[in-house]
Design an enzyme around this catalytic site. Structure first.
Site, PDB file in Angstrom:
ATOM      1  NE  ARG A   1      31.375  18.389  33.542  1.00 41.46           N
ATOM      2  CZ  ARG A   1      30.862  19.611  34.370  1.00 41.46           C
ATOM      3  NH1 ARG A   1      31.507  20.651  34.768  1.00 41.46           N
ATOM      4  NH2 ARG A   1      29.462  19.501  34.437  1.00 41.46           N
TER       5      ARG A   1
ATOM      6  CE1 TYR B   1      55.458  19.608  21.227  1.00 43.48           C
ATOM      7  CE2 TYR B   1      53.531  20.563  22.385  1.00 43.48           C
ATOM      8  CZ  TYR B   1      54.002  19.528  21.678  1.00 43.48           C
ATOM      9  OH  TYR B   1      53.421  18.588  20.865  1.00 43.48           O
TER      10      TYR B   1
ATOM     11  CG  ASP C   1      56.238  22.563  29.521  1.00 43.03           C
ATOM     12  OD1 ASP C   1      56.612  21.387  30.180  1.00 43.03           O
ATOM     13  OD2 ASP C   1      55.582  22.261  28.622  1.00 43.03           O
TER      14      ASP C   1
ATOM     15  CE  LYS D   1      55.728  14.494  25.208  1.00 46.94           C
ATOM     16  NZ  LYS D   1      54.383  15.176  25.285  1.00 46.94           N
TER      17      LYS D   1
END
Length: 412
Positions: free
Chosen positions: A66, A128, A201, A226
């Site tokens: 982590r 988005y 973004d 993407k």
């Protein structure tokens, strides 16, 4: 001396790797051409001082999955090389952190930049759908005020910044799904004047078309699912920013556990290597598809930044330096409601109805019932998302086949 590729295409292939680029004293007798996956959760040190440094956040030391992972770090370093391509001498002043999804990357960026109870967060009004919901409904549950603005209207942005003083403004280089293009350099100036962090973004543009950090943006965000992954088979996100922000980002990521796994990082790093080829082809395909469809009688509008009638066509050409205009086309079926759009989607044979972009396959999505489903009809209408709007993410197929399939579906 170490070899450093100069072309962004070469950096995409070799970024995050050290093998033959290391000084002779650091070389081993052999090394695999393809890097491996290190899945270990724990790490041991003979020197407890090194363990202490690892626990303290040294990015070159590992102590627990982590807190960081070597395979993930290689991917993160490759992202920094691409995002800092225009300023290679300053790449060492920047970091990247990978997350389990694009939305976790957006949430990480907002949180690490000061979005908390009593603060205001601003976003572009046509962003988005999940980002919109984060600002509109999730953050307000924790005492955060969310506001929206037309990020293409610089006067409106300046007025909003002066009135609301948000800690961050979140915009998309190419908006999803209306494909508006924002003037990033001017937004940087406006945000600096009001002490607001600008979060961009850059998923639709990718580092192949535009690199926001070189223009002074505070944080660049990607849904790595993407175009970075590129094959629709891995979920992930990534943020990149200046080193001064790393402690806050790393601390939040460590505490929330939104890390990217090593297997996913390896797949994303592999996808990154072919991203220049895919994005170039897909942008070229999208331009051809948009040009062919713009005169179809069944379509009310065809939106694509590469078309001369797009409101931000000249801005896009300037920002992207003629490298392309993205691989997404928005089409609006004339006088269509949901039943008409459903029939259109069901009539497609090669182009596939699926809720993502950036894949090698051409994909279509109906924003009103998918990406922007959480918005009310009034909210969708307010930002310009009509009931007939369809988002087409152009893939790597022959554009003639893409157009033929869409045309047949429209005519059926």
């Amino acid at each position: 001396m170490p070899f450093s590729p100069k072309s962004i295409n070469s950096k995409a292939v070799h970024g995050g790797e050290a093998r033959r680029y290391a000084p002779p004293a650091q070389r081993v007798t052999s090394a695999p051409v393809v890097g491996g996956i290190i899945p270990s959760i724990g790490y041991v040190y003979e020197d407890t001082g090194h363990l202490d440094s690892a626990l303290g956040g040294d990015p070159d030391l590992y102590v627990y999955g982590r807190y960081g992972n070597p395979t993930v770090s290689d991917f993160e370093k490759a992202i920094v090389e691409l995002e800092c391509h225009d300023m290679p001498d300053r790449a060492g002043d920047h970091f990247a952190l990978a997350t389990g999804s694009g939305m976790s990357a957006i949430h990480l960026a907002m949180s690490a930049c000061g979005v908390r109870s009593g603060a205001t967060v601003a976003a572009s009004q046509d962003c988005y759908g999940a980002t919109y919901s984060l600002v509109d409904s999730l953050w307000p549950q924790y005492g955060v005020k969310g506001v929206f603005v037309d990020a293409t209207d610089l006067d409106a942005v300046a007025q909003m910044l002066a009135q609301e003083t948000p800690v961050v403004l979140v915009v998309e280089t190419i908006s999803n799904p209306l494909l508006k293009v924002v003037d990033i350099p001017r937004l940087v100036q406006l945000c600096r004047a009001h002490n607001t962090r600008l979060l961009v973004d850059n998923t639709f543009a990718t580092p192949m078309l535009f690199r926001p950090l070189a223009h002074g943006v505070d944080v660049v965000i990607h849904s790595a699912t993407k175009y970075i992954g590129g094959h629709g088979d891995v979920l992930g996100g990534v943020v990149a920013a200046r080193n001064e922000l790393r402690p806050a980002f790393w601390d939040f990521l460590k505490k929330t556990g939104a890390n990217l796994g090593p297997h996913e990082a390896w797949l994303l790093h592999r996808g990154l290597k072919t991203m220049p080829l895919r994005v170039e082809r897909q942008c070229r395909n999208a331009a051809a598809v948009a040009e062919q469809l713009r005169s179809h009688p069944a379509l009310a509008h065809v939106r694509y930044p590469g078309l001369p009638d797009h409101p931000q066509h000249q801005l896009a050409g300037s920002l992207f330096d003629q490298r392309g205009y993205g691989a997404v086309v928005a089409i609006e079926l004339k006088d269509a409601g949901q039943p008409d759009v459903f029939r259109f989607l069901e009539a497609l044979r090669m182009v596939q109805p699926a809720t993502t972009v950036g894949d090698i396959y051409s994909l279509v999505l109906y924003p009103s019932h998918a990406s922007h489903r959480a918005l009310s009809p009034a909210q969708r209408a307010a930002v310009g998302i009509s009931d007939g709007l369809v988002r087409l993410a152009v893939g790597a197929e022959d554009p003639r086949d893409i157009v033929a399939d869409i045309t047949a579906a429209l005519e059926s």
